[in-house]
Design a protein around this motif. Sequence first.
Motif, short mmCIF file in Angstrom:
data_model
loop_
_atom_site.label_atom_id
_atom_site.label_comp_id
_atom_site.label_asym_id
_atom_site.label_seq_id
_atom_site.Cartn_x
_atom_site.Cartn_y
_atom_site.Cartn_z
N THR A 3 12.16 8.58 -2.68
CA THR A 3 11.54 7.26 -2.57
C THR A 3 10.42 7.28 -1.53
O THR A 3 9.35 6.71 -1.76
CB THR A 3 12.60 6.20 -2.19
OG1 THR A 3 13.66 6.26 -3.13
CG2 THR A 3 12.01 4.83 -2.18
N THR A 6 7.41 9.10 -3.02
CA THR A 6 6.78 8.24 -4.03
C THR A 6 5.97 7.14 -3.37
O THR A 6 4.82 6.89 -3.74
CB THR A 6 7.85 7.62 -4.95
OG1 THR A 6 8.61 8.66 -5.55
CG2 THR A 6 7.22 6.77 -6.03
N ARG A 7 6.53 6.50 -2.38
CA ARG A 7 5.81 5.43 -1.69
C ARG A 7 4.61 5.97 -0.92
O ARG A 7 3.57 5.31 -0.84
CB ARG A 7 6.75 4.68 -0.75
CG ARG A 7 7.73 3.83 -1.52
CD ARG A 7 8.59 3.00 -0.64
NE ARG A 7 9.51 2.22 -1.47
CZ ARG A 7 10.62 1.70 -1.02
NH1 ARG A 7 10.96 1.86 0.25
NH2 ARG A 7 11.39 1.02 -1.82
N ILE A 10 1.89 6.63 -3.54
CA ILE A 10 1.34 5.35 -4.00
C ILE A 10 0.44 4.75 -2.93
O ILE A 10 -0.64 4.23 -3.23
CB ILE A 10 2.48 4.38 -4.41
CG1 ILE A 10 3.11 4.88 -5.71
CG2 ILE A 10 1.96 2.97 -4.57
CD1 ILE A 10 4.34 4.12 -6.15
N THR A 11 0.85 4.83 -1.67
CA THR A 11 0.02 4.31 -0.58
C THR A 11 -1.31 5.06 -0.50
O THR A 11 -2.37 4.44 -0.34
CB THR A 11 0.76 4.42 0.76
OG1 THR A 11 2.01 3.73 0.66
CG2 THR A 11 -0.05 3.84 1.90
N SER A 155 6.08 4.68 -10.68
CA SER A 155 7.05 3.59 -10.52
C SER A 155 8.08 3.61 -11.64
O SER A 155 9.28 3.42 -11.41
CB SER A 155 6.35 2.23 -10.50
OG SER A 155 5.49 2.15 -9.40
N GLU A 158 10.49 6.46 -11.09
CA GLU A 158 11.40 6.11 -10.00
C GLU A 158 12.54 5.25 -10.53
O GLU A 158 13.71 5.47 -10.21
CB GLU A 158 10.65 5.40 -8.88
CG GLU A 158 11.47 5.14 -7.65
CD GLU A 158 11.87 6.40 -6.91
OE1 GLU A 158 12.92 6.39 -6.26
OE2 GLU A 158 11.14 7.40 -6.99
#
Length: 172
Positions: A3, A6-7, A10-11, A155, A158
Amino acid sequence: MRTFITRLIITLLVIISIFIFIIFIQKIVDKGEALRFLGNRFIVATENYEPYEINKYDIVIAHELDPSEVKENQIIAYYTSDKEYKFAKVLSVEPDGIKVELKDSSETIISTSMVTGLYFKEKIENFGKYILFFQSLKGFLISIGIIFLIIIIMSLFENIWFAIKKLFTKKA
């Protein structure tokens, strides 16, 4: 951990998309003028200027200066009536303008109000084609579309990973 990664990705993609948006919107807001930052203009060379060691698609860093500060033998950037940036060597400063030598060795006089910057051989080589791509509507839409498609797919994966993990986890 998954997680977090992934975040983080994405950021980073959101930051890149903001950067692309700024490049795109800058051309619209400034009506085609080169990006200004800390007293410099970042000009994309749209043609070769071999005598000045400027190649097509180089981003040239031109230091802003007052036209009264122009001296002989300097390389200046100027904004033409055709809304283009050009580079030329100053031959002399005259009362009615600045006499410059163009890249094809011809001479002309330009108005002092056209002078936008002074070139000190600072440039970013071959990066201008990406800036021109991001400034075009097509390039902007393609770039932002790809970034948001990656964000959506990440997303979804995930959520799918979470559902599969939940399916095979034993309940006590």
